[in-house]
Design a protein around this motif. Structure first.
Motif, PDB file in Angstrom:
ATOM      1  N   VAL A 179     -45.425  35.476  16.977  1.00 40.61           N
ATOM      2  CA  VAL A 179     -45.706  33.997  16.397  1.00 40.61           C
ATOM      3  C   VAL A 179     -44.963  32.689  17.400  1.00 40.61           C
ATOM      4  CG1 VAL A 179     -45.697  32.214  14.774  1.00 40.61           C
ATOM      5  CG2 VAL A 179     -46.055  34.768  14.036  1.00 40.61           C
ATOM      6  N   ILE A 180     -45.792  31.881  18.083  1.00 37.98           N
ATOM      7  CA  ILE A 180     -45.240  31.119  18.732  1.00 37.98           C
ATOM      8  C   ILE A 180     -45.259  29.614  18.442  1.00 37.98           C
ATOM      9  CG2 ILE A 180     -45.291  30.156  21.196  1.00 37.98           C
ATOM     10  CD1 ILE A 180     -46.984  32.807  21.533  1.00 37.98           C
ATOM     11  N   TYR A 181     -44.178  28.763  18.230  1.00 41.34           N
ATOM     12  CA  TYR A 181     -44.296  27.405  17.774  1.00 41.34           C
ATOM     13  C   TYR A 181     -44.378  26.775  19.280  1.00 41.34           C
ATOM     14  CZ  TYR A 181     -43.026  28.252  13.089  1.00 41.34           C
ATOM     15  OH  TYR A 181     -42.928  28.711  11.924  1.00 41.34           O
ATOM     16  N   LEU A 182     -45.328  25.642  19.562  1.00 40.16           N
ATOM     17  CA  LEU A 182     -45.545  24.829  20.310  1.00 40.16           C
ATOM     18  C   LEU A 182     -45.873  23.468  19.792  1.00 40.16           C
ATOM     19  CD1 LEU A 182     -47.690  26.868  23.044  1.00 40.16           C
ATOM     20  CD2 LEU A 182     -45.578  26.292  22.939  1.00 40.16           C
ATOM     21  N   CYS A 183     -45.216  22.250  20.071  1.00 41.69           N
ATOM     22  CA  CYS A 183     -45.414  20.792  19.741  1.00 41.69           C
ATOM     23  C   CYS A 183     -45.590  19.948  20.851  1.00 41.69           C
ATOM     24  CB  CYS A 183     -44.117  20.381  18.943  1.00 41.69           C
ATOM     25  SG  CYS A 183     -43.979  18.769  18.693  1.00 41.69           S
ATOM     26  N   TYR A 184     -46.707  19.554  20.939  1.00 45.76           N
ATOM     27  CA  TYR A 184     -47.222  18.505  22.282  1.00 45.76           C
ATOM     28  C   TYR A 184     -48.196  17.439  21.890  1.00 45.76           C
ATOM     29  CZ  TYR A 184     -44.742  21.968  25.267  1.00 45.76           C
ATOM     30  OH  TYR A 184     -43.683  22.715  25.680  1.00 45.76           O
ATOM     31  N   PRO A 185     -47.918  16.336  22.139  1.00 41.20           N
ATOM     32  CA  PRO A 185     -46.795  15.753  22.790  1.00 41.20           C
ATOM     33  C   PRO A 185     -45.490  16.254  22.032  1.00 41.20           C
ATOM     34  CG  PRO A 185     -48.299  13.977  22.398  1.00 41.20           C
ATOM     35  CD  PRO A 185     -48.919  15.208  21.841  1.00 41.20           C
ATOM     36  N   LEU A 195     -48.556  28.372  16.548  1.00 42.88           N
ATOM     37  CA  LEU A 195     -48.400  27.234  15.727  1.00 42.88           C
ATOM     38  C   LEU A 195     -48.704  25.945  16.262  1.00 42.88           C
ATOM     39  CD1 LEU A 195     -46.318  28.958  12.938  1.00 42.88           C
ATOM     40  CD2 LEU A 195     -48.850  28.839  12.984  1.00 42.88           C
ATOM     41  N   PHE A 196     -49.493  25.000  16.354  1.00 44.14           N
ATOM     42  CA  PHE A 196     -49.425  24.122  17.375  1.00 44.14           C
ATOM     43  C   PHE A 196     -49.165  22.805  16.647  1.00 44.14           C
ATOM     44  CE2 PHE A 196     -51.571  20.837  20.225  1.00 44.14           C
ATOM     45  CZ  PHE A 196     -50.987  21.226  21.559  1.00 44.14           C
ATOM     46  N   ASP A 197     -48.204  21.997  16.835  1.00 45.66           N
ATOM     47  CA  ASP A 197     -47.865  20.700  16.178  1.00 45.66           C
ATOM     48  C   ASP A 197     -48.363  19.516  17.078  1.00 45.66           C
ATOM     49  OD1 ASP A 197     -46.852  18.574  14.931  1.00 45.66           O
ATOM     50  OD2 ASP A 197     -44.914  19.372  14.542  1.00 45.66           O
ATOM     51  N   ALA A 198     -49.691  18.968  16.687  1.00 44.11           N
ATOM     52  CA  ALA A 198     -50.116  17.818  17.302  1.00 44.11           C
ATOM     53  C   ALA A 198     -49.860  16.484  16.568  1.00 44.11           C
ATOM     54  CB  ALA A 198     -51.525  18.139  17.725  1.00 44.11           C
ATOM     55  N   ALA A 199     -48.936  16.340  15.899  1.00 46.64           N
ATOM     56  CA  ALA A 199     -48.500  15.081  15.119  1.00 46.64           C
ATOM     57  C   ALA A 199     -48.549  14.013  16.044  1.00 46.64           C
ATOM     58  CB  ALA A 199     -47.119  15.244  14.342  1.00 46.64           C
ATOM     59  N   ASN A 253     -42.376  39.641  11.739  1.00 50.70           N
ATOM     60  CA  ASN A 253     -42.756  38.886  12.902  1.00 50.70           C
ATOM     61  C   ASN A 253     -41.574  38.342  13.778  1.00 50.70           C
ATOM     62  OD1 ASN A 253     -45.896  38.580  12.711  1.00 50.70           O
ATOM     63  ND2 ASN A 253     -45.095  37.655  10.728  1.00 50.70           N
ATOM     64  N   TYR A 254     -41.828  38.405  15.110  1.00 52.32           N
ATOM     65  CA  TYR A 254     -40.874  38.070  16.116  1.00 52.32           C
ATOM     66  C   TYR A 254     -41.496  36.724  16.558  1.00 52.32           C
ATOM     67  CZ  TYR A 254     -37.649  38.118  20.329  1.00 52.32           C
ATOM     68  OH  TYR A 254     -36.871  37.939  21.458  1.00 52.32           O
ATOM     69  N   ILE A 255     -40.526  35.654  16.462  1.00 56.50           N
ATOM     70  CA  ILE A 255     -40.853  34.324  16.604  1.00 56.50           C
ATOM     71  C   ILE A 255     -40.400  33.753  17.822  1.00 56.50           C
ATOM     72  CG2 ILE A 255     -40.899  31.995  15.390  1.00 56.50           C
ATOM     73  CD1 ILE A 255     -42.118  34.156  13.772  1.00 56.50           C
ATOM     74  N   ALA A 256     -41.088  32.993  18.509  1.00 54.51           N
ATOM     75  CA  ALA A 256     -40.833  32.265  19.914  1.00 54.51           C
ATOM     76  C   ALA A 256     -40.754  30.819  19.378  1.00 54.51           C
ATOM     77  CB  ALA A 256     -41.491  32.612  20.878  1.00 54.51           C
ATOM     78  N   ILE A 257     -39.605  29.995  19.830  1.00 51.38           N
ATOM     79  CA  ILE A 257     -39.743  28.581  19.409  1.00 51.38           C
ATOM     80  C   ILE A 257     -39.179  27.644  20.730  1.00 51.38           C
ATOM     81  CG2 ILE A 257     -38.882  26.448  18.045  1.00 51.38           C
ATOM     82  CD1 ILE A 257     -38.596  28.680  15.898  1.00 51.38           C
ATOM     83  N   THR A 258     -40.019  26.885  20.995  1.00 56.67           N
ATOM     84  CA  THR A 258     -39.296  26.131  22.198  1.00 56.67           C
ATOM     85  C   THR A 258     -38.234  25.424  21.884  1.00 56.67           C
ATOM     86  OG1 THR A 258     -40.672  24.327  21.758  1.00 56.67           O
ATOM     87  CG2 THR A 258     -41.522  25.343  23.087  1.00 56.67           C
ATOM     88  N   PRO A 261     -36.411  20.669  14.110  1.00 54.09           N
ATOM     89  CA  PRO A 261     -35.441  21.525  13.519  1.00 54.09           C
ATOM     90  C   PRO A 261     -35.944  22.371  12.258  1.00 54.09           C
ATOM     91  CG  PRO A 261     -34.236  19.525  13.496  1.00 54.09           C
ATOM     92  CD  PRO A 261     -35.902  19.284  14.056  1.00 54.09           C
ATOM     93  N   VAL A 262     -37.401  21.771  11.711  1.00 55.05           N
ATOM     94  CA  VAL A 262     -38.015  22.660  10.835  1.00 55.05           C
ATOM     95  C   VAL A 262     -38.412  24.057  11.192  1.00 55.05           C
ATOM     96  CG1 VAL A 262     -39.885  22.701   9.354  1.00 55.05           C
ATOM     97  CG2 VAL A 262     -38.812  20.601   9.395  1.00 55.05           C
ATOM     98  N   TYR A 263     -39.030  24.231  12.355  1.00 52.55           N
ATOM     99  CA  TYR A 263     -39.406  25.309  12.912  1.00 52.55           C
ATOM    100  C   TYR A 263     -38.341  26.362  12.709  1.00 52.55           C
ATOM    101  CZ  TYR A 263     -42.448  22.102  15.503  1.00 52.55           C
ATOM    102  OH  TYR A 263     -43.253  21.137  15.768  1.00 52.55           O
ATOM    103  N   VAL A 264     -37.209  25.922  13.423  1.00 55.04           N
ATOM    104  CA  VAL A 264     -36.221  27.008  13.223  1.00 55.04           C
ATOM    105  C   VAL A 264     -35.568  27.346  12.159  1.00 55.04           C
ATOM    106  CG1 VAL A 264     -33.717  27.717  14.432  1.00 55.04           C
ATOM    107  CG2 VAL A 264     -35.317  26.930  15.912  1.00 55.04           C
ATOM    108  N   ASP A 265     -35.310  26.401  11.280  1.00 55.80           N
ATOM    109  CA  ASP A 265     -34.773  26.502   9.959  1.00 55.80           C
ATOM    110  C   ASP A 265     -35.383  27.287   8.954  1.00 55.80           C
ATOM    111  OD1 ASP A 265     -32.479  24.990  11.216  1.00 55.80           O
ATOM    112  OD2 ASP A 265     -32.795  23.290   9.813  1.00 55.80           O
ATOM    113  N   THR A 266     -36.779  27.039   8.852  1.00 55.23           N
ATOM    114  CA  THR A 266     -37.463  27.674   8.019  1.00 55.23           C
ATOM    115  C   THR A 266     -37.546  29.266   8.218  1.00 55.23           C
ATOM    116  OG1 THR A 266     -39.500  27.017   9.035  1.00 55.23           O
ATOM    117  CG2 THR A 266     -38.839  25.793   7.136  1.00 55.23           C
TER     118      THR A 266
END
Length: 400
Positions: A168-174, A202-206, A123-128, A133-138
């Protein structure tokens, strides 16, 4: 001879927050007389609210009797908690989900890292960028190709679409670390992109509990079509102070499917169920009873008082630093204040300056990614007295 996963050698030896902790330990050892205030890691300081403690104590007492003893927890969460999550976090916001789509776990950090288990290496991964750091490192550990999407003042911290189509796209908001948000219209563009390109978000809404402004979505499922392209991660850590108790949950809609290499349709919900039942043994009963109590009327009142306390800390930090003429972002819809380092200092130079001269700990922005260089993160999770003292020290330092 044993063989190792050599992708581990491609990441730094020190996790960002471990490196911050190491430097602070060394400073304290060399200056035992100094009172160091931490506004660094996103750990909480206010006690867990009474409604939750009462529920935990009651559940603990149940464990002392054979007739009410609970052993292994269900792999995906007790029904009493899943039902409470469904009702209060989604149905009351007009989001239709099923209990079978909610998976209780030991926290969002675990799930955002472990979700890669069901994703192929290619998979080609896009990360803001900057990012948790967990998104990139894993993904580096798994050997996947990553494209970083810069989020800077120049683009109002709104990422552009990747240059190459992302699987795959990682988004974290807020957002952690910048404290910024996406409006519903801005998030809809990402959902539309994912639907068009058959991508997974992959939406992180923590940090959704800290949203203050209207038109900022609390869940990606408020956007039409998101259940066909997104997995959402939630946490009780910041919402209810569970950093030391570990409880969160992940939503994997049943509508979310993809194709195998043989062209067979496969459910990501079914895959995550299989992964969790194999590698995870359930969140403790007493913790889940505590999480359930968050949703009672008393629990809601009490946790929102604590959230308001932290939001006031954020306001104090933001306004006091801005009064020094220093540019600040975030701090409105999130517990993080993203500071542009003054005088062209690098992130770690600023870290050393405020530690050595003001005995304050924050987090260097460069630790969150290349686009974080020249920025610094403060958190609002300190107690009020320390927060006020910290900004007083900063004002003295930068008023010289």
């Amino acid at each position: 001879m044993i063989k190792i996963n050599e992708h581990y050698t491609e990441i730094g030896n020190n996790y960002l927050f471990a490196e911050v902790a190491r430097r602070v330990r060394e400073y304290k050892a060399a200056h035992p007389d100094k009172n160091v205030i931490s506004l660094g890691i996103g750990d909480v300081t206010q006690p867990i609210v009474p409604a939750v403690i009462e529920a935990i104590n009651k559940a603990t007492a149940e464990m002392s009797k054979a007739e009410t003893l609970r052993g292994y927890a269900p792999d995906f969460g007790y029904d009493f908690l899943v039902q409470a999550i469904l009702k209060h976090d989604f149905l009351e916001r007009g989001v239709q989900l099923k209990t079978s789509e909610i998976f209780v776990s030991d926290g969002a950090k675990s799930d955002t890292g472990n979700i890669g288990d069901i994703l192929g290496k290619d998979n080609y991964i896009a990360i803001t960028d900057p990012a948790y750091p967990v998104y990139v490192d894993t993904n580096k550990m798994a050997g996947r190709e990553i494209e970083l999407l810069p989020c800077t003042p120049e683009n109002d911290f709104v990422p552009s679409f990747p240059k190459k189509t992302a699987d795959v796209i990682y988004l974290c908001y807020p957002n952690n670390p910048t404290g910024t948000v996406l409006s519903k219209d801005q998030l809809k563009k990402w959902v539309d992109y994912a639907l068009e390109h058959k991508s997974l978000i992959l939406f992180d809404a923590a940090y959704e509990a800290f949203i203050s402004q209207p038109n900022v979505p609390h869940s990606i499922y408020e956007i039409d079509g998101a259940k066909k392209c997104a997995i959402e991660f939630r946490s009780f850590s910041k919402t209810a102070g569970f950093t030391g108790m570990r409880c969160g949950y992940t939503v994997v809609p049943e509508e979310l499917t993809t194709l195998t290499s043989k062209g067979e349709v496969i459910s990501l919900n079914a895959m995550w169920k299989r992964r969790q039942s194999t590698k995870f043994n359930g969140t403790a009963y007493i913790v889940q009873r505590g999480a359930e109590a968050v949703y009672t009327p008393e629990g809601q009142k009490q946790i929102h008082e604590v959230i308001a306390y932290y939001k006031e800390n954020a306001r104090i930090i933001k306004e006091e630093i801005e009064s020094l003429g220093i540019t600040v972002y975030g701090g409105i819809n999130a517990p993080y204040i993203w500071v542009k380092t003054p005088n062209n200092l690098t992130s770690w130079e600023f870290f050393d300056l405020v530690l050595n001269e003001a005995q304050i700990v924050g987090t260097p922005g460069s630790g969150f990614g290349t686009a974080g260089e020249g920025f610094f993160r403060f958190t609002a999770f300190g107690n009020r007295e320390n927060t006020i003292e910290a900004v007083s020290r900063l004002k003295k330092l930068f008023s010289k």
